[in-house]
Structure formats: C-alpha cells, structure tokens
Design a protein around this motif. Structure first.
Motif, short mmCIF file in Angstrom:
data_model
loop_
_atom_site.label_atom_id
_atom_site.label_comp_id
_atom_site.label_asym_id
_atom_site.label_seq_id
_atom_site.Cartn_x
_atom_site.Cartn_y
_atom_site.Cartn_z
N GLU A 62 -2.77 -0.21 8.73
CA GLU A 62 -3.38 -1.14 7.77
C GLU A 62 -4.81 -1.50 8.17
O GLU A 62 -5.71 -1.54 7.32
CB GLU A 62 -2.53 -2.42 7.67
N TRP A 70 2.35 0.47 12.10
CA TRP A 70 1.92 0.17 10.74
C TRP A 70 0.75 -0.81 10.70
O TRP A 70 -0.17 -0.67 9.89
CB TRP A 70 3.09 -0.37 9.91
N GLU A 117 -8.09 -0.59 6.00
CA GLU A 117 -8.96 -1.68 5.57
C GLU A 117 -10.41 -1.41 5.98
O GLU A 117 -11.34 -1.60 5.20
CB GLU A 117 -8.47 -3.00 6.18
N ARG A 160 0.84 -1.20 0.00
CA ARG A 160 0.00 0.00 0.00
C ARG A 160 0.87 1.25 0.00
O ARG A 160 1.64 1.49 0.93
CB ARG A 160 -0.91 0.02 1.22
#
Length: 462
Positions: free
Chosen positions: A452, A448, A456, A418
């Motif tokens: 994420e 991190w 999401e 990403r």
C-alpha cells in the motif's frame, strides 16, 4: 514454468486480472480473513460474464477427530509466505520436538523450511520477519506421521530428495522390512522407496549457524487424541495395518508419543460460497474407530459437503436443486470448475495443469458445438437431469471489459480498497526484485502494508 505461462497469458489483450478480491458469501463477511481485500458476492460476477470457471483450490483444512488439537499446516504456510491472513509465527523458540501429521508434500515443505539453516534461506524471497523467527528456533527433531506405510505416502520423490539433501539434518533410519517394494508398485513408489533406503547422507560441512537436527518418518499411526501437559503434548495413536486393498486398518492397539507442538497436514477441502440452499444435506462421517457422526446443513447447492468439493461432472458444475418432489442435480449452464476445487486435494502441479487443459477444451466444445464435440447436456453422465439447467450467467454482458462495480472502483483506489490489475502487479513484482537485489536475494516479499505504501508513493509521483 508456471509463472512464465501466466505471464504469456497476461500479454493477451483479451485478458484482464483483478487481484486482492475476495468472493465471499451471499452477504459480505463481518470478519474476513483478509480485511484489506475487496469483498464481492459470487452473484456480482453473473451479469458481467458469459462463462465462469471456479479454480479456487482447497483452502480449508480437513477436519480432525474431536479430541485432536493441532495447528493447521495452512497457518504455517501463510506465516512463512507472508499471506495477508496469516495468524502470526508459531512458538518455535519454545519447541524442541515437533510432530507433523500427514505424509504429503506440505508436511515435507514445512519440515524442510524448519530444518534448513537460516543462512541458506536468506537468499530466497522469504520475509525478513520469518528469517528472524527461524534464527531463534530451537527445533531439533521433526516427526512426520501417517496412517499407512512407506509405499502409500503422498509426497513426491522430488520433495523427499530435497529434504534428504539438507547438510545438517539426518533421517532416522527406517527398518528395512518396511521398505520392501510391493508387487505392482508404480515408478513413483519405487523411486521413493529407493530414496528412503539410501537414507540421509549429509555431504560437506554444515553452515556455521546450523543446528544438528534430525527428522523421522513414522508409519501406521492414526492420531486419536492430544493432551497438553506441563512438559509438552501427549498424542495417543491407533496402530494400523493394511488390508487387501492397502487401506489403513486399525489393529485395536494404541500407543502414546510425546512432542512439543503438533501440526496437522491431513488434506484440505474447498470452501463453499455459503449461498443457502432450500435443500437439506445430511453429512455422515465415520472415524477409523467406527464412530459415526451425522450433521445436517443447507449449504451452497453447488458444494458437496461430503466430498469437500464443488459438485461437477467432468468439470461442468452441478447444483442440488429442491423441486416439488425431491432434490435434483441440475447442470449450471456455462459454469465450470477445475483443479482441487473439482476433484479434491490430490495430485501435484502437473496433474492439476492437465486437468485445467481438459476443462478448458470442454468449455470450448460446449460453447462451439460440432458433430465431433457434443454439447454439455449430451456429454453429461447419468444420475441427474441432463435437460433442465440453472442459468446464472449473462449471455449478453454489457461489454467485454465490464466487471463488478466494486472491483472497478477499487482499481481506482476508491472506497478505501485497492484491486490489483496486471500492470500494477508487475510494478509490485519489479519493486520486490529491486528490494531483494539490494539484499543479495532473489526478491523481498512485501507485506500488504508495504504494498500500500509503495502504490501510494507511485501514485503521488504520477
């Protein structure tokens, strides 16, 4: 001010941002420091842009003498800032005495963090995991060592003032004879010496959870060797004096000091892109004791392994090219560098900012030459071929919005990677501030894995 300036720039419709992208060597790194990052090669950028500016800083610790073992200061910084390549927390619950090698701002930043009561730090954007480690810390004394004297320290008055202001930490008094202002001292030197004369004067009462701690500045010492024992670490120092140019000069005397943990902050170097050159460079280094070591390498032709920075003239990148007769420095057309990557790890934020302005002006004057703005080859200094040049960039890229394909795919979350665009970053920043406000702090810096999960969840809502 820096954040505000960056936000202003990002509002320009011509600006694009791609974060979490690692520009590595000529082939993808097998064990990258940040496995979550999108990995591309430097050459992947060339077809998409007419110009390239390398402002990559100095991310590699300067080498230490062979017999000296220490934790790089960068490891500590990565830990308390929540950097993805962090190697974890230092063993602060097993340390009473800590030695920092180097009298720069990073050393003072680390000392201030370790000596500040955790109850004060909880209001900042420091990760909760770091605060918990600091609560268990047993550090009582920090010794900060350098090879020259008080007038030659690299830290700024602002940094030492903040450290002196800590209510629970006391500076061990420095002998008055070391704090004499030398002839021709700058304003900065004079201010620092004045602050050190005043010493640490704690005001008010310490927070309830505060440990009584102290810190000490040690001068005229160059570390030569460390030996680990059952009770800690013994450091052997060479004792120095100053020569006529105020450089460190060994006296031939040595001294041993004891500590529990050694952290090195003696400077840093830019990291080469590791694109192999046909030219062999021999690097010769001489230690303060006079020992000479030579090492040959075929390193990145844009990188100077002796100075630890990108080869350049006034910000214009140079390449060491192997011609038929002998290696020649050539201009890399439309490629520039600024900041620590261009001139080494020296100077504070303001000086780095002014350097960036100068290089930006130079790029524009090269691109839009006029009678008052000489072209690149006309403005170059002597010592290399000003006519022939290396031309990696594309004068006619596919479009103004084009980017390397791996980056474009990663902006859509493809390939399991990403890339962070500017709107996505602003969403992350807003979430960190929201989480921080719920805890009474300015922001909650996410790891991190948390980023994420947040992205999401945001994607599913859309």
């Amino acid at each position: 001010n820096c954040i505000h300036k960056f936000d202003q720039t990002a509002e320009d419709p011509r600006f694009s941002y791609f974060g979490n992208v690692s520009i590595s060597s000529s082939s993808p790194t097998k064990n990258p420091p940040n496995p979550a990052a999108v990995q591309i090669q430097l050459s992947d950028l060339f077809p998409h842009y007419t110009h390239l500016l390398l402002a990559i800083g100095s991310a590699s610790p300067a080498p230490l003498p062979p017999g000296l073992q220490a934790i790089p200061a960068l490891d500590i910084v990565h830990w308390y800032t929540g950097h993805p390549s962090s190697r974890g927390a230092p063993p602060l619950d097993k340390v009473k005495h800590l030695t920092l090698i180097g009298h720069g701002n990073v050393s003072l930043d680390i000392a201030r963090l370790l000596l500040t009561p955790p109850s004060v730090l909880t209001k900042l954007d420091i990760p909760d995991e770091v605060i918990e480690v600091l609560k268990r810390s047993t550090v009582e004394e920090i010794e900060i060592v350098s090879r020259r004297g008080p007038a030659e320290v690299a830290f700024t008055a602002k940094e030492v003032r903040e450290l002196l202001a800590l209510p629970n930490a006391t500076l061990e008094p420095i002998p008055e004879e070391l704090l004499v202002t030398p002839p021709g001292a700058s304003r900065q030197q004079t201010r620092i010496l004045d602050l050190l004369r005043k010493g640490s004067q704690p005001k008010g009462t310490s927070p309830p959870d505060a440990r009584k701690t102290k810190w000490k500045l040690v001068f005229f010492r160059s570390p030569q060797e460390t030996k680990t024992t059952d009770g800690g670490v013994n450091i052997t120092y060479e004792i120095n004096t100053l020569d006529e140019q105020r450089r460190a000069k060994p006296t031939g005397q040595k001294e041993m000091r004891r500590t529990d943990l050694v952290v090195s902050s003696v400077g840093s170097r830019a990291v080469p892109f590791d694109r192999k050159s046909n030219t062999t460079t021999t690097v010769t280094t001489t230690s303060e004791s006079g020992k000479t070591t030579s090492k040959s390498s075929t390193t990145d032709p844009w990188f100077d392994p002796v100075l630890g920075r990108i080869r350049n003239d006034q910000g214009r990148v140079l390449s060491l090219e192997a011609d038929s007769s002998s290696p020649t420095l050539k201009l890399v057309k439309n490629v520039y560098t600024s900041g620590w990557a261009s001139h080494g790890a020296k100077g504070v934020l303001a000086s780095t900012m002014y350097d960036a302005y100068e290089v930006a002006d130079r790029l524009l004057s090269d691109h839009l030459p006029s009678p008052h703005n000489p072209t690149s080859s006309e403005a170059l200094s002597s010592g290399f071929d000003p006519v022939s040049s290396v031309q990696p960039m594309n004068p006619m890229p596919p479009s103004l919005e084009s980017a390397p394909s791996a980056v474009e795919r990663a902006t859509r979350g493809e390939d399991g990677k990403r890339a962070i665009t500017w709107p996505v970053w602003k969403a992350i920043e807003a979430e960190e501030k929201r989480l921080g406000a719920a805890k009474g702090k300015e922001a909650e810096r996410m790891q991190w894995k948390d980023v994420e999960a947040f992205l999401e969840a945001t994607t599913k809502k859309q």
